[in-house]
Design a protein around this motif. Structure first.
Motif, short mmCIF file in Angstrom:
data_model
loop_
_atom_site.label_atom_id
_atom_site.label_comp_id
_atom_site.label_asym_id
_atom_site.label_seq_id
_atom_site.Cartn_x
_atom_site.Cartn_y
_atom_site.Cartn_z
N UNK A 147 40.37 36.05 15.45
CA UNK A 147 40.66 35.71 14.22
C UNK A 147 41.98 36.38 13.63
N UNK A 148 42.18 37.61 14.26
CA UNK A 148 43.40 38.44 13.46
C UNK A 148 44.63 37.74 13.76
N UNK A 149 45.57 38.08 12.82
CA UNK A 149 46.79 37.35 12.86
C UNK A 149 47.88 38.39 12.60
N UNK A 150 48.91 38.61 13.66
CA UNK A 150 49.82 39.64 13.60
C UNK A 150 51.12 38.85 13.79
N UNK A 151 51.91 39.39 13.18
CA UNK A 151 53.49 38.73 12.79
C UNK A 151 54.66 39.68 12.75
N UNK A 152 55.95 39.15 12.86
CA UNK A 152 56.98 39.99 13.04
C UNK A 152 57.99 39.37 11.95
N UNK A 153 58.86 40.18 11.20
CA UNK A 153 59.55 39.69 10.20
C UNK A 153 61.12 39.76 10.56
N UNK A 154 62.10 39.34 9.76
CA UNK A 154 63.27 39.47 9.81
C UNK A 154 64.19 40.12 8.67
N UNK A 155 65.12 40.73 8.86
CA UNK A 155 65.82 41.19 7.77
C UNK A 155 66.68 39.90 7.12
N UNK A 156 66.78 38.84 7.97
CA UNK A 156 67.78 37.77 7.49
C UNK A 156 67.33 37.23 6.23
N UNK A 204 66.92 44.72 3.19
CA UNK A 204 65.98 45.39 4.07
C UNK A 204 66.84 46.22 5.22
N UNK A 205 66.51 47.29 5.46
CA UNK A 205 67.14 48.02 6.48
C UNK A 205 66.34 47.91 7.72
N UNK A 223 57.91 48.98 14.84
CA UNK A 223 57.32 49.33 16.17
C UNK A 223 58.34 50.30 16.97
N UNK A 224 59.46 50.39 16.52
CA UNK A 224 60.27 51.31 17.59
C UNK A 224 61.20 52.26 16.41
N UNK A 225 61.55 53.16 16.99
CA UNK A 225 62.20 54.19 16.36
C UNK A 225 63.63 53.69 16.00
N UNK A 226 64.26 52.80 16.81
CA UNK A 226 65.40 52.24 16.31
C UNK A 226 65.29 50.88 15.53
N UNK A 227 66.26 50.62 14.87
CA UNK A 227 66.35 49.57 13.86
C UNK A 227 66.08 48.25 14.60
N UNK A 247 65.21 41.06 18.39
CA UNK A 247 66.70 41.06 18.88
C UNK A 247 67.22 40.47 20.06
N UNK A 248 66.36 39.31 20.38
CA UNK A 248 66.96 38.71 21.73
C UNK A 248 66.59 39.24 23.02
N UNK A 249 66.84 40.63 23.06
CA UNK A 249 66.75 41.19 24.27
C UNK A 249 65.91 42.37 24.54
N UNK A 250 64.87 42.58 23.54
CA UNK A 250 63.82 43.78 23.69
C UNK A 250 62.70 42.94 23.98
#
Length: 260
Positions: free
Chosen positions: A95-104, A113-114, A134-138, A158-161
């Protein structure tokens, strides 16, 4: 089609649909104008939609549709993650929901947002209860997510990670680059991941990659004779995808079905 001018005097065309198909998203504006993800909850009762806001704005909202009640609800950006838009979602069996965002931002809007953030959304309370990069780099965008048979989350940023996220520890277990394959395809609703049971495929501009969901290794590269431009799905033992204006399919090895 009818002309609707209720949003700040800006004319918008809306669909008056009854029955099938049903038009349920007329109140998503201005919080979500360009949808990027649709995900059904684990119990099948709620549809969640995220995306970028109207022209010139920054930070998207989320629309929820409760299927059994036929009720829609829009959560504005101010109650989610300021200046970020929800771009990808994963619904776990518990039932938990996780997600990712975009600065776009919305078309014509300003990126403010940085860094994009990963988050956990609590559906009963309609709140984001955990978030962090999730990552040290942006990261600009967490483009697509899928849940593995082991209950972990595969993602593409970012398409390739390509990365594997463990919801128990809320940490990235592994990450690799797929840049050498040209990265993943991108469209408004990317569908970079395509599933056949527990098998996981990634669509790239020139090939289909079969991924080991535990090691992230590319187990098979299926070269495409035509450009792969938008995501697809599996029916039987054929994988379908878009190539510009054409629908294309390719056979998947039957011996690999169900992980055999």
């Amino acid at each position: 089609w009818t002309l609707d001018a209720k949003f700040d005097g800006i004319p918008r065309f809306i669909v008056e649909a009854k029955g099938n198909p049903r038009y349920i998203l007329d109140n998503a504006a201005p919080h979500v104008i360009r949808p990027h993800v649709l995900k059904i909850s684990a119990d099948g009762k709620t549809l969640l939609m995220g995306g970028t806001p109207e022209y010139g704005s920054t930070g998207g909202g989320m629309l929820l549709w409760e299927r059994d009640k036929d009720k829609t609800e829009v959560i504005p950006n101010a109650k989610l993650l300021k200046d970020l838009s929800i771009y990808s979602l994963a619904a776990l069996p518990d039932g938990r929901i996780f997600g990712g965002t975009s600065v776009a931002a919305g078309t014509g809007g300003e990126v403010k947002a940085p860094n994009a953030l990963f988050f956990e959304f609590d559906l009963p309370s309609r709140r984001i209860v955990w978030t962090e990069p999730l990552f040290p780099e942006k990261v600009g965008t967490y483009h697509d997510l899928t849940v593995t048979a082991a209950g972990k989350i595969l993602g593409i940023a970012d398409l390739d990670k390509l990365f594997l996220f463990d919801p128990a520890t809320k940490k990235v277990e592994k990450s690799v680059s797929i840049k050498q394959y040209g990265g993943a395809i991108w469209q408004q609703g990317p569908r970079m991941f395509v599933r056949r049971g527990d098998e996981v495929y990634i669509l790239t501009p020139s090939a289909i990659l079969k991924i080991n969901p535990e090691t992230l290794a590319v187990e098979r590269e299926i070269k495409s004779p035509v450009p792969v431009s938008t995501g697809g799905d599996v029916l039987g033992d054929r994988l379908y995808f878009g190539s510009h204006t054409h629908l294309v399919s390719c056979p998947l090895p039957a011996a690999e079905k169900n992980g055999k």
